[in-house]
Design a protein around this motif. Structure first.
Motif, short mmCIF file in Angstrom:
data_model
loop_
_atom_site.label_atom_id
_atom_site.label_comp_id
_atom_site.label_asym_id
_atom_site.label_seq_id
_atom_site.Cartn_x
_atom_site.Cartn_y
_atom_site.Cartn_z
N LEU A 69 34.55 47.65 100.38
CA LEU A 69 34.71 46.22 100.07
C LEU A 69 33.64 45.76 99.09
CD1 LEU A 69 36.18 43.56 100.72
CD2 LEU A 69 34.57 43.23 102.61
N TYR A 70 32.43 46.26 99.25
CA TYR A 70 31.33 45.95 98.33
C TYR A 70 31.69 46.39 96.91
CZ TYR A 70 26.46 46.42 96.53
OH TYR A 70 25.30 46.35 95.81
N GLY A 71 32.23 47.60 96.78
CA GLY A 71 32.63 48.09 95.46
C GLY A 71 33.74 47.27 94.85
N ALA A 72 34.72 46.88 95.67
CA ALA A 72 35.82 46.06 95.16
C ALA A 72 35.31 44.71 94.70
CB ALA A 72 36.88 45.89 96.25
N ALA A 73 34.40 44.11 95.47
CA ALA A 73 33.82 42.82 95.08
C ALA A 73 33.00 42.96 93.80
CB ALA A 73 32.94 42.28 96.21
N PHE A 74 32.29 44.07 93.69
CA PHE A 74 31.48 44.34 92.50
C PHE A 74 32.35 44.40 91.24
CE2 PHE A 74 29.55 47.34 89.50
CZ PHE A 74 28.26 46.83 89.38
N SER A 75 33.58 44.90 91.39
CA SER A 75 34.47 45.07 90.23
C SER A 75 34.97 43.75 89.66
CB SER A 75 35.66 45.94 90.61
OG SER A 75 36.58 45.23 91.44
N VAL A 76 34.94 42.68 90.47
CA VAL A 76 35.54 41.42 90.03
C VAL A 76 34.83 40.88 88.79
CG1 VAL A 76 36.03 39.03 90.66
CG2 VAL A 76 36.42 40.86 92.31
N LEU A 77 33.49 40.76 88.86
CA LEU A 77 32.75 40.23 87.71
C LEU A 77 32.48 41.29 86.65
CD1 LEU A 77 30.02 37.74 89.03
CD2 LEU A 77 31.92 37.25 87.50
N THR A 78 32.24 42.52 87.07
CA THR A 78 31.83 43.54 86.12
C THR A 78 32.99 44.16 85.35
OG1 THR A 78 31.91 45.21 87.86
CG2 THR A 78 29.79 44.16 87.45
#
Length: 533
Positions: A69-78
């Motif tokens: 989930l952390y990785g998926a959230a990280f992908s939103v802005l980056t």
């Protein structure tokens, strides 16, 4: 709290590496050979990665899912915020009719689409990479190649292959900054060594581009221009990285190459090729436009350059940083094998994010192009629909990358390769290549493997700065096969779902260039050590 382990099988790093490689192998096989839809391939690979993390690496279920989930959230802005706004900006120019003007202006430089592909994908793409990075040049140059009449599949392939040499110095050399932080090697030294590796690759990329577009005939008829563009880029990047500014290496490379090519085209033009299979003949006619129309057509891209340049000014950076929040991701309590905490800080840089700056460029472009607010909003909605399958692909890929990294799977692969002794100099770029193939980012790959490269160098007696730099240089060649990049390229040219076909067309070039770079680094560790500062 979870403590990472790097040899879950126990006593066999080879078997542990085979387990760690399963998610990547699954994705590449499903995309490249089984021709499975990319969002399905990414989801299945993520599921396998989770199972390996839980049952082989003994990572708790709750921690594993939370890291994903952390990785998926990280992908939103980056990633996603960048892709959506870059393609929205392009769609605005198409809707307003100004992209046709832009296309004709390229034709006036040279009516040959092979030369135009060098200018757009190689020169302009490198300039966008220098300032923005993060997939933006793939999205924009891919769409621009489509607009000059190059068929979608070929446009995506050209955009991906061209986005190689500038990546290590992208976003004003942020990957080198990160590499210096994690490796402990001087920033200037690392930039200089990378500046003595990637320029050699850069010299050949224009020849590859014209060969991809028009085969042997393309190389035979346009090689003088391709050589001028490649050598000028490589020379300018080399000089800037070693003697002027590491941060501006790509800016010098892009502008130096474009300037040299345009001057050369004043005295030489290639033989007209006639029919090119992957170029629509109807798109080759050139209309005349007044200077004002041409300036307006270029305005969105001038705005991108101006906004990203302003964002690098210290005072502006401080103002933009006011919108940044940093906090540890809840529930991710992980230490490495030595017992040191693994960082899990989530950065919410709402104002300074690349995607936000592109969004501002889009808003200003809509005004300059006289696109009504309602039409701009409808275009944004259409862009989201256009990316409906690319979005879950990116979410799954970043979740996979984070699970691999935080469970220890990626470190397992790196450590296994580091056992090869002096021959590790040959494999060092491969580790960077794997890192970018997984994460889609040379910056992330350097953060992940920079310290490992230095540790391996100390064990094998190879110069640490060389291997650290090789990680960044090798990473640029993994960019074109990263599922994130494939998703961006497919979305930009409107062929979402064909990422596997794109992968099959670029994987050979990625491996061939990686072989050449690995050989160069191996020689720089021995007989070509004189090349290094």
């Amino acid at each position: 709290m979870y403590q990472q382990i790097y040899d879950p099988v126990g006593g066999s790093l080879l078997l542990s590496s085979a387990l760690a490689a399963l998610p990547l192998l699954t994705m590449f096989v499903m995309l490249g050979w089984l021709r499975v839809a990319p969002h399905i391939a990414a989801f299945v690979s993520l599921a396998i990665c989770v199972l390996v993390a839980v049952f082989a690496y003994r990572m708790p279920w709750a921690t594993t899912l939370n890291v994903g989930l952390y990785g998926a959230a990280f992908s939103v802005l980056t990633v996603l915020w960048i892709i959506v706004n870059a393609i929205w900006l392009y769609n605005l120019t198409v809707q307003s009719g100004h992209f046709a003007v832009l296309k004709d202006s390229f034709a006036r430089i040279s009516p040959d689409p092979r030369i135009q592909s060098i200018i757009i994908a190689y020169n302009f793409g490198a300039l966008i990479e220098a300032l923005a990075g993060a997939g933006t040049p793939i999205a924009i140059s891919g769409a621009m190649l489509l607009a000059i009449g190059i068929k979608p599949m070929k446009a995506a392939v050209l955009a991906l292959v061209a986005n190689t040499a500038p990546v290590a110095f992208g976003a004003l050399a942020v990957p080198i900054v990160t590499l210096a932080q994690v490796s402990g090697e001087p920033f200037g030294l690392l930039g200089a060594i990378v500046g003595r590796q990637t320029p050699i690759l850069a010299a050949f990329v224009p020849l590859i581009l014209v060969g991809l577009l028009d085969g042997r005939r393309g190389i035979r008829q346009t090689w003088p221009a391709a050589v001028v563009a490649g050598l000028a880029f490589g020379a300018a990047q080399w000089i800037a990285a070693n003697h002027i500014s590491v941060e501006l290496a790509d800016v010098f490379g892009a502008l130096g190459s474009a300037g040299a090519l345009m001057l050369f085209l004043r005295v030489w033009q290639p033989v007209q090729p006639g029919r090119i299979e992957d170029v629509e003949p109807s798109q080759l006619a050139v209309a005349r436009h007044d200077a004002r129309a041409v300036w307006i057509a270029y305005a969105p891209y001038i705005l991108i350059i101006a906004i990203f340049s302003l964002a690098q000014i210290k005072g502006v950076q401080q103002w933009l940083s006011a919108g940044t929040l940093r906090f540890p991701w809840p529930g991710v309590d992980i230490v490495n094998a030595a017992g040191k905490p693994v960082s899990s800080v989530f950065t919410l840089n709402s104002l300074s994010a690349t995607g936000t700056l592109l969004f501002v460029a889009g808003l200003l472009s809509a005004m300059l192009l006289r696109v009504r607010p309602a039409a701009a909003v409808r275009t944004y909605g259409a862009t989201l629909r256009q990316l409906r399958w690319a979005i879950p692909t990116v979410l799954c890929v970043l979740a996979l990358a984070f699970v691999m990294n935080y469970s220890g799977q990626t470190i397992t692969l790196g450590r296994w390769m580091a056992q090869t002794g002096p021959a590790f100099a040959f494999l060092s770029p491969v580790i960077g290549w794997i890192g970018v193939a997984v994460t889609g980012s040379d910056n992330s790959s350097n953060a992940l493997f920079g310290a490992l490269q230095v540790a391996a160098a100390n064990e094998t007696g190879i110069r640490p700065a060389l291997l650290a730099a090789a990680n960044a240089s090798g990473g640029v060649l993994g960019k074109m096969i990263s599922p994130q990049s494939l998703a961006v390229g497919a979305a930009a040219v409107g062929i979402i779902g064909q990422e596997g076909a794109i992968f099959r067309k670029v994987i050979g070039w990625s491996l061939l260039l990686l072989l050449a770079l690995s050989t160069l680094v191996y020689l720089q560790a021995g007989p070509l050590a004189w090349m290094l500062p």
